[in-house]
Scaffold this motif. Structure first.
Motif, PDB file in Angstrom:
ATOM      1  N   ARG A  28       0.829  -1.200   0.000  1.00  0.00           N
ATOM      2  CA  ARG A  28       0.000   0.000   0.000  1.00  0.00           C
ATOM      3  C   ARG A  28       0.867   1.256   0.000  1.00  0.00           C
ATOM      4  NH1 ARG A  28      -1.943  -0.394   4.700  1.00  0.00           N
ATOM      5  NH2 ARG A  28      -3.776  -1.681   4.215  1.00  0.00           N
ATOM      6  N   ARG A  29       1.920   1.258   0.803  1.00  0.00           N
ATOM      7  CA  ARG A  29       2.776   2.436   0.892  1.00  0.00           C
ATOM      8  C   ARG A  29       3.408   2.769  -0.468  1.00  0.00           C
ATOM      9  NH1 ARG A  29       7.647   4.160   0.924  1.00  0.00           N
ATOM     10  NH2 ARG A  29       8.535   2.105   0.498  1.00  0.00           N
ATOM     11  N   ARG A  30       3.897   1.747  -1.155  1.00  0.00           N
ATOM     12  CA  ARG A  30       4.541   1.978  -2.450  1.00  0.00           C
ATOM     13  C   ARG A  30       3.545   2.499  -3.484  1.00  0.00           C
ATOM     14  NH1 ARG A  30       9.101  -2.743  -3.547  1.00  0.00           N
ATOM     15  NH2 ARG A  30       9.983  -2.778  -1.435  1.00  0.00           N
ATOM     16  N   LEU A  31       2.356   1.937  -3.502  1.00  0.00           N
ATOM     17  CA  LEU A  31       1.340   2.396  -4.450  1.00  0.00           C
ATOM     18  C   LEU A  31       0.951   3.842  -4.179  1.00  0.00           C
ATOM     19  CD1 LEU A  31      -0.932  -0.789  -4.641  1.00  0.00           C
ATOM     20  CD2 LEU A  31       0.510   0.121  -6.470  1.00  0.00           C
ATOM     21  N   GLN A  32       0.746   4.182  -2.922  1.00  0.00           N
ATOM     22  CA  GLN A  32       0.378   5.553  -2.585  1.00  0.00           C
ATOM     23  C   GLN A  32       1.504   6.516  -2.925  1.00  0.00           C
ATOM     24  OE1 GLN A  32      -0.636   4.854   1.553  1.00  0.00           O
ATOM     25  NE2 GLN A  32      -2.851   4.830   1.094  1.00  0.00           N
ATOM     26  N   HIS A  33       2.741   6.090  -2.734  1.00  0.00           N
ATOM     27  CA  HIS A  33       3.892   6.928  -3.084  1.00  0.00           C
ATOM     28  C   HIS A  33       3.913   7.224  -4.582  1.00  0.00           C
ATOM     29  CE1 HIS A  33       7.937   8.591  -2.871  1.00  0.00           C
ATOM     30  NE2 HIS A  33       8.290   7.784  -3.870  1.00  0.00           N
ATOM     31  N   GLU A  34       3.405   6.299  -5.395  1.00  0.00           N
ATOM     32  CA  GLU A  34       3.371   6.483  -6.854  1.00  0.00           C
ATOM     33  C   GLU A  34       2.101   7.187  -7.322  1.00  0.00           C
ATOM     34  OE1 GLU A  34       6.110   2.563  -7.987  1.00  0.00           O
ATOM     35  OE2 GLU A  34       3.942   2.521  -8.360  1.00  0.00           O
ATOM     36  N   VAL A  58      -1.172   6.226  -6.569  1.00  0.00           N
ATOM     37  CA  VAL A  58      -2.354   5.372  -6.697  1.00  0.00           C
ATOM     38  C   VAL A  58      -3.190   5.500  -5.431  1.00  0.00           C
ATOM     39  CG1 VAL A  58      -3.190   3.008  -6.958  1.00  0.00           C
ATOM     40  CG2 VAL A  58      -1.153   3.753  -8.208  1.00  0.00           C
ATOM     41  N   GLU A  59      -4.467   5.781  -5.589  1.00  0.00           N
ATOM     42  CA  GLU A  59      -5.354   5.917  -4.433  1.00  0.00           C
ATOM     43  C   GLU A  59      -5.751   4.527  -3.923  1.00  0.00           C
ATOM     44  OE1 GLU A  59      -9.573   8.039  -3.062  1.00  0.00           O
ATOM     45  OE2 GLU A  59      -8.867   8.197  -5.134  1.00  0.00           O
ATOM     46  N   VAL A  60      -5.491   4.294  -2.651  1.00  0.00           N
ATOM     47  CA  VAL A  60      -5.831   3.022  -2.023  1.00  0.00           C
ATOM     48  C   VAL A  60      -6.830   3.306  -0.914  1.00  0.00           C
ATOM     49  CG1 VAL A  60      -4.985   0.969  -0.842  1.00  0.00           C
ATOM     50  CG2 VAL A  60      -3.505   2.150  -2.497  1.00  0.00           C
ATOM     51  N   VAL A  61      -7.996   2.697  -0.995  1.00  0.00           N
ATOM     52  CA  VAL A  61      -9.027   2.856   0.024  1.00  0.00           C
ATOM     53  C   VAL A  61      -9.162   1.529   0.755  1.00  0.00           C
ATOM     54  CG1 VAL A  61     -11.442   3.411   0.496  1.00  0.00           C
ATOM     55  CG2 VAL A  61     -10.223   4.554  -1.381  1.00  0.00           C
ATOM     56  N   GLY A  62      -8.719   1.518   2.021  1.00  0.00           N
ATOM     57  CA  GLY A  62      -8.713   0.274   2.770  1.00  0.00           C
ATOM     58  C   GLY A  62      -7.722  -0.700   2.152  1.00  0.00           C
ATOM     59  N   GLU A  63      -8.228  -1.821   1.658  1.00  0.00           N
ATOM     60  CA  GLU A  63      -7.385  -2.843   1.022  1.00  0.00           C
ATOM     61  C   GLU A  63      -7.669  -2.969  -0.472  1.00  0.00           C
ATOM     62  OE1 GLU A  63      -5.004  -4.677   2.732  1.00  0.00           O
ATOM     63  OE2 GLU A  63      -5.478  -3.286   4.365  1.00  0.00           O
ATOM     64  N   ARG A  64      -8.194  -1.881  -1.067  1.00  0.00           N
ATOM     65  CA  ARG A  64      -8.653  -1.991  -2.457  1.00  0.00           C
ATOM     66  C   ARG A  64      -8.279  -0.750  -3.265  1.00  0.00           C
ATOM     67  NH1 ARG A  64     -12.575  -5.279  -4.622  1.00  0.00           N
ATOM     68  NH2 ARG A  64     -13.144  -5.965  -2.511  1.00  0.00           N
ATOM     69  N   VAL A  65      -8.051  -0.994  -4.559  1.00  0.00           N
ATOM     70  CA  VAL A  65      -7.798   0.083  -5.516  1.00  0.00           C
ATOM     71  C   VAL A  65      -8.913   0.073  -6.557  1.00  0.00           C
ATOM     72  CG1 VAL A  65      -6.262   0.890  -7.360  1.00  0.00           C
ATOM     73  CG2 VAL A  65      -5.298   0.022  -5.220  1.00  0.00           C
ATOM     74  N   ASP A  66      -9.448   1.258  -6.873  1.00  0.00           N
ATOM     75  CA  ASP A  66     -10.409   1.361  -7.973  1.00  0.00           C
ATOM     76  C   ASP A  66      -9.631   1.223  -9.276  1.00  0.00           C
ATOM     77  OD1 ASP A  66     -12.374   1.896  -9.782  1.00  0.00           O
ATOM     78  OD2 ASP A  66     -12.734   3.972  -9.147  1.00  0.00           O
ATOM     79  N   LEU A  67      -9.853   0.132  -9.990  1.00  0.00           N
ATOM     80  CA  LEU A  67      -9.060  -0.155 -11.190  1.00  0.00           C
ATOM     81  C   LEU A  67      -9.343   0.798 -12.350  1.00  0.00           C
ATOM     82  CD1 LEU A  67      -9.285  -4.069 -11.262  1.00  0.00           C
ATOM     83  CD2 LEU A  67      -7.332  -2.672 -10.540  1.00  0.00           C
ATOM     84  N   ALA A  68     -10.554   1.347 -12.403  1.00  0.00           N
ATOM     85  CA  ALA A  68     -10.974   2.095 -13.592  1.00  0.00           C
ATOM     86  C   ALA A  68     -10.000   3.190 -14.020  1.00  0.00           C
ATOM     87  CB  ALA A  68     -12.374   2.671 -13.364  1.00  0.00           C
TER      88      ALA A  68
END
Length: 360
Positions: free
Chosen positions: A101-107, A109-119
């Protein structure tokens, strides 16, 4: 003498088939890493999308296993690969999901809880060779050489082949026994051991992917058959621990093996890969039920004479018909759940694989 010459010609054809198959097998892990490296920062993809880019979504489970467990995973942006629906899923590096989650948010990417909206951020524009598509086409081409029908001669000897694995090596075993349709299957074993047996070894070049088992096992099985042809007795039919035509593409490992060696084969599996029973059958020793798909019978569910409630799934491979594969397997059942030829091949391959481990 004439049959011996024909057998040697078949062995030569099998050797050529083996060389072609062995040289052309794709390096699936290299193909996968090449795809993972294409995912840009700020984007994500899914295991299923990577499998689709390899040529078949059936590979999604294997993709997940590699990204989580392979030692090369830390070199690639595997944190950008999610489960279907956008769930984060596990991560191969220290910190697990929290670090993912930390790496995705650093790039970004919005992470809500344990999920990413793929759209808004899903990446699917992969460029690659789609190796599984090519392998499926190879199966389709081989299926044109499939011949189903009663054997041309009486079945009096039956062999089993099976493959075990240890430390990156495949070990295949062959065991041949006499068919004894008049024996008491419920009280006595078919034999105290095989009439003749042998083993073959080869490094594993292809992973386990559902419905692609043939490409993992055929190289060592073809090595094994060369040994049989040159040194041992050839049986009237070979039982293969794998599917015959009871397969999504009507060409499992037993059928492909039979086509390549041009020899009668029967597929026997402990799990049903494809098809459905045509009727409900109460489990019982020696019971059978047809397995069909789209109104076509492709094989049988056969309950062992041991009384096990778990059936075996039997189907023609090459140069046999439905009735023959049913009757041969029933005649080969005894005190064990597996048909005797496969029982001995399984036992011998496992023993040889353990010896490989000790030798190392």
């Amino acid at each position: 003498m004439r049959r011996r010459c024909k057998d040697e010609t078949r062995a030569e054809k099998a050797a050529l088939a083996m060389n072609d198959l062995w040289c052309e097998l794709p390096d699936m892990q290299a193909e996968l890493w090449q795809l993972v490296a294409q995912i840009p920062p700020g984007s994500v993809t899914t295991y299923g999308a990577l499998a689709e880019a390899l040529g078949d979504r059936a590979a999604a489970r294997w993709v997940g296993q590699v990204l989580l467990n392979d030692e090369e995973a830390a070199r690639y942006p595997t944190h950008r690969v999610l489960r279907a629906g956008g769930e984060l899923g596990a991560f191969c590096e220290a910190g697990g999901t929290v670090e993912k989650r930390r790496r995705l948010q650093h790039e970004g990417v919005e992470v809500v809880g344990e999920r990413v909206d793929l759209a808004p951020c899903e990446f699917v524009a992969f460029e690659g060779s789609r190796p599984l598509t090519a392998l499926r086409q190879r199966q389709e081409d081989l299926r044109k050489r499939l011949v189903l029908g009663p054997p041309s001669h009486a079945v009096t000897t039956v062999a089993g082949v099976d493959v075990s694995y240890r430390g990156g090596e495949a070990v295949a075993a062959y065991a041949v026994v006499e068919r004894r349709p008049d024996r008491d299957a419920f009280d006595s074993p078919m034999a105290d051991g095989p009439l003749w047996s042998c083993v073959a070894r080869r490094p594993v070049r292809f992973p386990y992917i559902s419905s692609y088992l043939a490409f993992r096992e055929l190289p060592v099985l073809l090595d094994l058959w060369q040994e049989v042809t040159h040194c041992g007795p050839r049986p009237d039919v070979v039982l293969v621990d794998g599917s015959g035509i009871l397969h999504p593409r009507r060409l499992g490992v037993a059928a492909m093996f039979g086509v390549l060696i041009d020899w009668p084969t029967i597929g026997v599996t402990k799990k049903r890969l494809f098809g459905r029973r045509d009727r409900d059958v109460a489990p019982g020793a020696g019971q059978i039920a047809a397995i069909c798909e789209d109104g076509e019978q492709l094989g049988w569910a056969v309950w062992p004479t041991t009384g096990s409630e778990r059936p075996l799934y039997v189907s023609p491979g090459q140069r046999v018909d439905l009735a023959t594969c049913r009757d041969v397997v029933l005649d080969c059942l005894g005190e064990r759940r597996l048909p005797e030829p496969i029982y001995w091949a399984d036992r011998l391959s496992r023993q040889a694989a353990r010896e490989t481990t000790v030798r190392k």
